[in-house]
Scaffold this active site. Sequence first.
Site, PDB file in Angstrom:
ATOM      1  N   SER A  67      26.649 -31.034 -24.203  1.00 41.25           N
ATOM      2  CA  SER A  67      25.555 -30.902 -23.229  1.00 41.25           C
ATOM      3  C   SER A  67      25.873 -29.863 -22.165  1.00 41.25           C
ATOM      4  CB  SER A  67      25.296 -32.246 -22.533  1.00 41.25           C
ATOM      5  OG  SER A  67      25.017 -33.242 -23.478  1.00 41.25           O
TER       6      SER A  67
HETATM    7  N1  SAH Z   1      28.838 -36.044 -24.960  1.00 40.13           N
HETATM    8  C1  SAH Z   1      29.053 -35.214 -26.125  1.00 40.13           C
HETATM    9  C2  SAH Z   1      27.726 -34.810 -26.683  1.00 40.13           C
HETATM   10  C3  SAH Z   1      27.712 -34.727 -28.168  1.00 40.13           C
HETATM   11  S1  SAH Z   1      26.103 -34.567 -28.889  1.00 40.13           S
HETATM   12  C4  SAH Z   1      29.951 -34.049 -25.754  1.00 40.13           C
HETATM   13  O1  SAH Z   1      30.351 -33.967 -24.581  1.00 40.13           O
HETATM   14  O2  SAH Z   1      30.303 -33.237 -26.611  1.00 40.13           O
HETATM   15  C5  SAH Z   1      25.714 -36.232 -29.315  1.00 40.13           C
HETATM   16  C6  SAH Z   1      26.621 -36.899 -30.303  1.00 40.13           C
HETATM   17  O3  SAH Z   1      26.051 -38.176 -30.613  1.00 40.13           O
HETATM   18  C7  SAH Z   1      26.788 -36.190 -31.641  1.00 40.13           C
HETATM   19  O4  SAH Z   1      28.145 -35.939 -31.871  1.00 40.13           O
HETATM   20  C8  SAH Z   1      26.208 -37.175 -32.661  1.00 40.13           C
HETATM   21  O5  SAH Z   1      26.890 -37.169 -33.906  1.00 40.13           O
HETATM   22  C9  SAH Z   1      26.394 -38.495 -31.941  1.00 40.13           C
HETATM   23  N2  SAH Z   1      25.522 -39.586 -32.415  1.00 40.13           N
HETATM   24  C10 SAH Z   1      24.224 -39.541 -32.798  1.00 40.13           C
HETATM   25  N3  SAH Z   1      23.806 -40.767 -33.174  1.00 40.13           N
HETATM   26  C11 SAH Z   1      24.863 -41.608 -33.022  1.00 40.13           C
HETATM   27  C12 SAH Z   1      25.068 -42.996 -33.256  1.00 40.13           C
HETATM   28  N4  SAH Z   1      24.094 -43.811 -33.745  1.00 40.13           N
HETATM   29  N5  SAH Z   1      26.280 -43.523 -32.994  1.00 40.13           N
HETATM   30  C13 SAH Z   1      27.298 -42.749 -32.521  1.00 40.13           C
HETATM   31  N6  SAH Z   1      27.169 -41.429 -32.289  1.00 40.13           N
HETATM   32  C14 SAH Z   1      25.975 -40.855 -32.534  1.00 40.13           C
END
Ligand code: SAH
Length: 248
Positions: A67
């Site tokens: 993000s």
């Molecule tokens: N806070 C993270 C943002 C990653 S983007 C950072 O700082 O990099 C969001 C993430 O949520 C992705 O890696 C995606 O694979 C994960 N995601 C999506 N659905 C999910 C679920 N049901 N359970 C766990 N992770 C999930």
Amino acid sequence: MSGFRNDNRWHERDLMVATQIEARGIRSPTVLAAMREVPRHLFVPPGLQKDAYCDYPLPIGEGQTISQPFIVAAMVEALMLQPTHRVLEIGTGSGYQTAVLALLAQEVYSIERISRLAARAASTLASLGFLVEESLAEHASAPAHQLSGSEGNTHTDFLNRSGHIHLLVGDGYLGWPEHAPFDAIIMSAAPPEIPRVLYEQLAPGGRLVGPVGRFGSQILLRLIRTPEGPDFEALMDVAFVPMVRGVE
Ligand code: SAH
């Protein structure tokens, strides 16, 4: 190891915090200090490290993104964390936000559904000296290291350097019932509506912060668990990847 700020890009982080985060109204001294502290460039792919302190999200592989720094700060501030708190994060991704949370809370439980991202996040976090415990079926545990203080940085001395990180490859829609209740829950991916299971894993007075809705019409919500039920507050319009069921 010594404090993160001994890396050569701390001045870019100071500028990022001043121009992108403080300038937009984030005031919590602990959140600002944590954002100055964590070396965001180490959480993005090598070819994108030059952009790590820019004002936009970046791809981290597997179709996912880290993000925008301001969004991380705004969400973490909305959690109102104390050093004794236990936090659940859905969507570890790169592990960047996990690191920010670990400087502000005692225990961070973070779930990622894509095992390759979780494994990479685990090794990045461990290499920075965070205490990391993995529940990754396919991967051996990374060694846990104690993070030492960054001497001389008085404005970051109040950050918690003993926060523990627990990583799980799993489906965030289920939460992590074995470790509930949580003082705070943060979702980094957008479900169509707040999963009831997650609300039920909040402690009384606990806060859940995350995006809700379909791409193109998402809002960032804060929901507080009160004796009368959930208390909702819309924080801003956002654009997050969807929360997806199941594990890859
Ligand atoms: N806070 C993270 C943002 C990653 S983007 C950072 O700082 O990099 C969001 C993430 O949520 C992705 O890696 C995606 O694979 C994960 N995601 C999506 N659905 C999910 C679920 N049901 N359970 C766990 N992770 C999930």
